[in-house]
Enzyme design. Structure first.
Site, PDB file in Angstrom:
ATOM      1  N   ASP A  68      27.852  21.459 -30.102  1.00 51.17           N
ATOM      2  CA  ASP A  68      29.025  21.947 -29.635  1.00 51.17           C
ATOM      3  C   ASP A  68      30.211  21.393 -29.021  1.00 51.17           C
ATOM      4  O   ASP A  68      30.190  20.134 -28.592  1.00 51.17           O
ATOM      5  CB  ASP A  68      28.383  22.874 -28.364  1.00 51.17           C
ATOM      6  N   HIS A 119      32.760  29.526 -30.776  1.00 54.24           N
ATOM      7  CA  HIS A 119      32.402  29.272 -29.616  1.00 54.24           C
ATOM      8  C   HIS A 119      32.983  29.799 -28.427  1.00 54.24           C
ATOM      9  O   HIS A 119      33.064  29.272 -27.547  1.00 54.24           O
ATOM     10  CB  HIS A 119      32.200  27.833 -29.634  1.00 54.24           C
ATOM     11  N   HIS A 123      35.886  29.667 -23.631  1.00 57.07           N
ATOM     12  CA  HIS A 123      34.447  29.152 -23.189  1.00 57.07           C
ATOM     13  C   HIS A 123      34.206  29.924 -21.667  1.00 57.07           C
ATOM     14  O   HIS A 123      34.016  29.237 -20.830  1.00 57.07           O
ATOM     15  CB  HIS A 123      34.524  27.852 -22.990  1.00 57.07           C
ATOM     16  N   HIS A 218      26.224  17.691 -28.340  1.00 59.20           N
ATOM     17  CA  HIS A 218      27.526  18.014 -28.146  1.00 59.20           C
ATOM     18  C   HIS A 218      28.091  16.602 -28.681  1.00 59.20           C
ATOM     19  O   HIS A 218      27.930  15.570 -28.589  1.00 59.20           O
ATOM     20  CB  HIS A 218      27.768  18.059 -26.682  1.00 59.20           C
TER      21      HIS A 218
END
Length: 250
Positions: A68, A119, A123, A218
């Site tokens: 991510d 994603h 966010h 990440h």
């Protein structure tokens, strides 16, 4: 009294037999048995109704590597170098602003055989979004930036920011043709100013690996950039292979 007791027993039976219900919350896992699939705070069966998944049901020793990212801080390139050196495919769940601001890195991901997935654009806390049009715009705006950067449509894979989910969100993603992918293994790697040591990372990531794992890391993590090649080779020595996310569930 007898009628009241019968009614109570009927209620208890209904509760015990009712299918799992998803509530708004943060995705969470527990690992009761090292090396085996974890237990999520929603069951695989409850998620699957919405075309959502957190682990592959296979018993094969396969791993799906995912990352991510909401911003870039210089660690994506060395991670890509490690993936290239080991021949491992990964999926990058990117925020739309990342795709807009770093099209060269996005193109490199695609050119080297990786999957770029959605994603959201900004966010946000997705369970707080009840308006289907606003939900749609978070995904579709990301799609537009991806197509502008790469010149092809984005694969319809979605990961909710921070793992925050609700049945309403999952249903809206499903209605848009998306598969929602959570994860079955992660560790606290997202605090850029408080990175774990290599040993701390391995203490979490090695004993908890399991067949069909969706590993979520990440790409903003300095530790991940440092350990990536060794982590992959350690998994391979344990008998694991890496599968592209587009092969999930096959």
């Amino acid at each position: 009294m007898r009628k009241s007791l019968s009614f109570l027993l009927a209620i208890l039976l209904f509760v015990c037999l009712a299918p799992p219900v998803l509530a708004s919350g943060n995705w969470g896992l527990s690992f009761p048995i090292p090396g085996e699939k974890p237990v999520g705070n929603a069951t695989a069966e409850a998620l699957q109704k919405y075309n959502a998944y957190f682990v592959d049901p296979t018993q094969e020793k396969v791993i799906y590597m995912t990352f991510d990212a909401g911003f870039e801080n210089g660690y994506t390139a060395p991670i890509l170098d490690a993936l290239k050196a080991t021949g491992v495919p990964a999926a990058f769940f990117l925020v739309g602003t990342y795709i807009r601001d770093h099209p060269d890195l996005v193109r490199r991901m695609v050119e080297e055989g990786h999957t770029v997935a959605n994603h959201t654009m900004s966010h946000p806390n997705m369970p707080a979004i009840s308006d289907p049009q606003r939900f749609r715009s978070e995904l579709e705006e990301t799609e537009r930036h991806y197509e502008a950067a790469v010149g092809q449509p984005m694969l319809k894979l979605y990961r909710p920011p921070n793992g925050k989910y609700s049945d309403g969100n999952l249903r809206m993603a499903q209605d848009l043709g998306y598969t929602t992918l959570l994860w079955s293994l992660a560790y606290v790697d997202w605090y850029v100013d408080n990175q774990p040591t290599k040993q701390q990372a391995f203490d979490k990531l090695i004993p908890r690996i399991h067949p069909g794992a969706i590993l979520m890391l990440h790409s903003t993590s300095a530790t991940n950039a440092e350990i990536m090649e060794e982590l992959i080779r350690t998994y391979q020595e344990m008998g694991y292979t890496f599968r592209c996310i587009t092969e999930f569930g096959r």
